[in-house]
Motif scaffolding. Structure first.
Motif, PDB file in Angstrom:
ATOM      1  N   PHE A 108      26.230  38.973  47.621  1.00 46.22           N
ATOM      2  CA  PHE A 108      26.132  39.329  48.973  1.00 46.22           C
ATOM      3  C   PHE A 108      26.469  40.664  49.058  1.00 46.22           C
ATOM      4  O   PHE A 108      25.752  41.543  49.586  1.00 46.22           O
ATOM      5  N   ALA A 109      27.313  41.396  48.259  1.00 43.93           N
ATOM      6  CA  ALA A 109      27.715  42.713  48.126  1.00 43.93           C
ATOM      7  C   ALA A 109      26.614  43.334  47.752  1.00 43.93           C
ATOM      8  O   ALA A 109      26.473  44.578  47.805  1.00 43.93           O
ATOM      9  N   ASP A 110      25.538  42.943  46.853  1.00 45.83           N
ATOM     10  CA  ASP A 110      24.706  43.580  46.199  1.00 45.83           C
ATOM     11  C   ASP A 110      23.510  43.921  47.283  1.00 45.83           C
ATOM     12  O   ASP A 110      22.438  44.703  46.880  1.00 45.83           O
ATOM     13  N   TRP A 111      23.431  43.040  48.285  1.00 46.83           N
ATOM     14  CA  TRP A 111      22.372  43.160  49.387  1.00 46.83           C
ATOM     15  C   TRP A 111      22.613  43.970  50.501  1.00 46.83           C
ATOM     16  O   TRP A 111      21.772  44.112  51.357  1.00 46.83           O
ATOM     17  N   VAL A 112      23.996  44.342  50.591  1.00 43.89           N
ATOM     18  CA  VAL A 112      24.419  45.176  51.906  1.00 43.89           C
ATOM     19  C   VAL A 112      25.151  46.597  51.768  1.00 43.89           C
ATOM     20  O   VAL A 112      25.472  46.620  50.468  1.00 43.89           O
TER      21      VAL A 112
END
Length: 692
Positions: A197-201
């Motif tokens: 998730f952190a890589d896309w936001v």
């Protein structure tokens, strides 16, 4: 190595080579029918050539421990009327994603994927090669499930592939399968893919610049729930840190102890944590909360809705309290107080921290599973207690966080003020009227024009060493030093001749030769000054208004992002931010270096200057060589007349070589040398003192 061992190694190598050849048969080892069926050398998706074509990506992984598929998706679509089309993450509450660049990068790595090797007879061995569809509904096929990647354009797949295990001894090669086919292939595939998730936001929550930060307020108030549903506020410790410029040290309001100072280590840690504050998860706000966290009564119209909203947020550590004024709607506060950040760009951030909770990565990112009854909760806690330390390490402590932003133009500095109108500006001072210079017989130092001969004589008596003006001299003639005739003769011989001034002619004055100021030129200078001030004011005002407009737009942009969400951050970060006041203070360090406390104020602490006891003293002829003279008293005792042939006391004290005085001169010559010589007014004013 024996012959038997050598033969055995050859046999093993041949078997491995045969196995590798069997796992990925080259095209020349297949029959024409197999080659036609296998489509070797052809791309899986020949029509997919543009990496910007897909509008969505879906990645499905299988969790072996939970025996469930986990879907991560990013797609472009219409979120709401205000936001329009944007990239979002459906698997995470449709949270906004920075998906365009990453999706294009992933798509580029999948363009042109070819069928490079064919696994003959592998139709029923999908588990062995790890290419079982993760969405397979057959519960007996839980092992060997691969990762399925689907790129789509307007709900039409442009790429759909199941990626299995890595091929042994062939770096970068994987077993793959098309979901609509049973054949297994070998292809070179290194997709740039992340399902985190952190890589896309955008994880930089505040987007705060260190140099912009001008104020930090840590407000540790407390709030407790009351019976009427609104919390009761109790003031707590308030710490205000401020600085005027980015390179200035932080100042703590109320720190008046001269023995204390702000702890720069703590403030640096605090600022670093704020600048690098990262979100790890998101939660949607319940309906009815405004961006400033007040309750929107246009949405929350029923008491049941209000009770549900307050209960939901109370479980996260946020309690509704009264507004600032009686007519203001209630708003949410934090059980842990709040943090307010001021910036030079006019933005004020307010951070409110909620309760702590522990969860897995999935629970932190998008929220815990649906509510469980007490029995299920107890079973889950028991299961958690039986987990290994490695499994427990995957869980981490986190806290909820509410963020709001407001714009305050006062933080930009004072708004530029226009200069005073030209007609109101102070007029230039009127040049002073030229005065007639004193007559050559007048004394410049005379301060009383009414002083007559009697007053001059009285003044001479009051001042030892002076005599009244000679009889017949002007009333304001200067007092002359009292000396005997011999001294007068010697003084007269020592003075250079004075150029005689013509009678009744005033001395020349350079200032009197200047022409009077030109009023037109003065007016032009004032106008030029005023125009320069107006230009500077207009430039400063334009810059100030530009910064104000940028600040308002930034506040709106951030509130548009914050209004629908609250966040999950690391509990460790909160501990570094919510510091008590005493942690920001330390004992003041000693100023200076090792010699700071030594007497004398000079290196080494020698009183009065450099050491005087060096071997041989200072070099000859330099000031200070020899014994240091005693300081002359401020009020010396009355002088006594020196006997003939003896040096005077003053001469000896001044360090001069004693010389025998003439019997006809004695003390009077010494006294005259100590008195200032009167200067001729005419010579001073005309500047005509000739060189000696």
């Amino acid at each position: 190595m024996t012959e038997t061992a050598r033969t055995t190694s050859f046999v093993i190598a041949a078997v491995l080579a045969a196995g590798a050849a069997w796992l990925g048969k080259p095209a020349d080892s297949l029959t024409p029918a197999e080659m036609q069926s296998a489509k070797l050398g052809q791309p899986f998706f020949p029509e997919f050539k543009d990496p910007t074509e897909p509008t969505s990506i879906r990645v499905i992984n299988f969790d072996d421990q939970k025996a469930a598929a986990r879907i991560f998706a990013v797609e472009k679509g219409k979120d709401d009327a205000e936001s329009g089309e944007l990239w979002r993450i459906p698997s995470h509450q449709n949270y906004p994603a920075d998906g365009a660049d990453r999706l294009a990068k992933t798509a580029t790595s999948l363009i042109g994927v070819k069928r490079e090797g064919y696994i003959s007879g592998a139709e029923n061995r999908h588990e062995e090669f790890g290419v079982v569809d993760p969405l397979e509904k057959d519960a007996t096929k839980l092992k060997g499930r691969g990762q399925r990647i689907t790129l789509s354009k307007s709900d039409q797949p442009v790429l759909d592939l199941i990626i299995g295990k890595a091929v042994r001894d062939r770096a970068g090669y994987r077993y793959v399968r098309h979901p609509g086919e049973k054949s297994v292939y070998v292809t070179k595939l290194t997709p740039d893919l992340s399902t985190k998730f952190a890589d896309w936001v955008e994880t930089n929550l505040l987007k705060l610049s260190r140099d912009d930060l001008s104020g930090i307020e840590i407000d540790n108030y407390s709030i407790a729930e009351a019976r009427n549903g609104l919390g009761k506020m109790e003031p707590g410790e308030l710490s205000k840190l401020t600085r005027a410029k980015s390179f200035d040290p932080w100042q703590l309001e109320g720190l008046d102890d001269p023995e204390k100072e702000v702890d720069t280590t703590k403030t640096n840690e605090l600022v670093n944590t704020l600048v690098d504050l990262r979100l790890t998860g998101i939660r949607p706000k319940p309906q009815g909360l405004n961006p400033d966290l007040t309750i929107d009564r246009n949405v929350v119209t029923k008491q049941a809705q209000l009770d549900l909203l307050l209960s939901d947020m109370s479980n996260r550590g946020f309690i509704a309290g009264p507004g600032k004024n009686e007519d203001d709607p209630p708003k949410l506060y934090s059980k842990l107080g709040e943090l307010r950040l001021n910036t030079t760009k006019g933005l004020t951030y307010t951070l409110r921290f909620g309760d702590v909770f522990t969860g897995s990565e999935a629970e932190i990112e998008s929220g815990a599973p649906a509510d469980e009854d007490e029995g299920e909760k107890a079973d889950k806690e028991k299961a958690d207690g039986e987990k290994s330390e490695e499994e427990k390490a995957t869980k981490q402590d986190s806290r909820y966080l509410l963020v709001s932003v407001a714009f305050d133009e006062a933080l930009l500095g004072p708004k530029p003020e226009p200069p005073a109108p030209l007609e109101e500006a102070d007029a230039p001072a009127t040049p002073a009227k030229a005065t007639t210079p004193p007559d050559e017989t007048q004394q410049e130092t005379s301060t009383d024009p009414q002083c007559g001969p009697q007053q001059a004589e009285q003044a001479a008596e009051e001042q030892p060493g002076t005599a009244a003006p000679a009889e017949g001299a002007p009333a304001d003639a200067p007092a002359q030093p009292a000396a005997d005739k011999g001294a007068d003769d010697k003084a007269a011989d020592a003075q250079p001749p004075v150029a005689e001034q013509p009678a009744n002619k005033e001395p020349a004055d350079a200032k009197d030769d200047l022409p009077p100021p030109d009023p037109a030129k003065l007016a032009a200078d004032r106008k030029r000054e005023y125009d320069a001030k107006v230009l500077k004011y207009e430039a400063d005002l334009k810059d100030w208004e530009s910064r104000a407009e940028a600040g308002r737009e930034k506040a709106e942009e951030l509130n548009l992002r914050f209004k629908k969400w609250y966040y999950v951050i690391s509990a460790d970060s909160v501990a570094k931010i919510r510091v008590p006041r005493e942690s920001l203070i330390r004992a003041k360090s000693a100023a200076g270096g090792a010699d700071a406390n030594l007497p004398g104020g000079l290196p080494g602490g020698f009183p009065g200057g450099l050491p005087g006891g060096l071997p041989g003293g200072l070099p000859g002829g330099l000031p200070g060589a020899g014994p240091r003279p005693a300081a002359k008293p401020v009020n010396p005792p009355a002088e006594t007349e020196a006997a003939p042939g003896e040096p005077s006391e003053e001469t000896t004290e001044q360090g001069a070589d004693p010389q025998p005085s003439d019997s006809g001169k004695g003390k009077s010559e010494t006294d005259q040398a100590q008195q200032p010589k009167p200067e001729s007014p005419a010579s001073d004013e005309a500047g005509a003192n000739p060189p000696e």
